[in-house]
Write an enzyme that holds these catalytic residues in place. Structure first.
Site, PDB file in Angstrom:
ATOM      1  NE  ARG A  49      21.314  -7.912  36.445  1.00 42.10           N
ATOM      2  CZ  ARG A  49      22.606  -7.603  36.447  1.00 42.10           C
ATOM      3  NH1 ARG A  49      23.524  -8.553  36.402  1.00 42.10           N
ATOM      4  NH2 ARG A  49      23.000  -6.352  36.460  1.00 42.10           N
TER       5      ARG A  49
ATOM      6  CG  ASN B  75      20.850  -7.870  32.945  1.00 43.36           C
ATOM      7  OD1 ASN B  75      19.758  -8.097  33.455  1.00 43.36           O
ATOM      8  ND2 ASN B  75      21.531  -6.765  33.200  1.00 43.36           N
TER       9      ASN B  75
END
EC number: 3.6.1.7
Length: 99
Positions: free
Chosen positions: A25, A43
């Protein structure tokens, strides 16, 4: 919400593979900001990462390429097996967040 130029688009990409717990990320955010895109990387409970990016279509397509390219020319972390993409109208998000 601000008005978006007509060439702006929204990319939603579901990234499959070993992409959680490896800095994926953070890497995605750095790539998106480099390309001048807004959005988020989140996520999901099933192990995927959902990437949402808004901006010029060519830059969104470049991010999509970077997410899935094998091997990664942009030092992508993790291992990506599949990227599923969806395209829609932008919603005027600002900044890029990791969730």
């Amino acid at each position: 919400m601000s008005m978006q130029p007509t060439d702006h688009i929204r990319l939603t990409a579901f990234v499959h593979g070993h992409v959680q717990g490896v800095g994926f990320r953070w890497w995605t955010r750095s790539q998106a900001l480099e390309l001048g895109l807004a959005g988020s990387a989140t996520n999901l409970d099933d192990g995927r990462v959902c990437v949402v990016a808004e901006g010029p279509e060519d830059r969104c397509r470049e991010l999509l390429t970077r997410l899935g390219e094998q091997p990664s020319r942009h030092r992508r972390v993790g291992t990506v097996s599949t990227v599923i993409e969806q395209w829609s109208e932008p919603r005027g998000v600002e900044g890029f967040t990791e969730r």
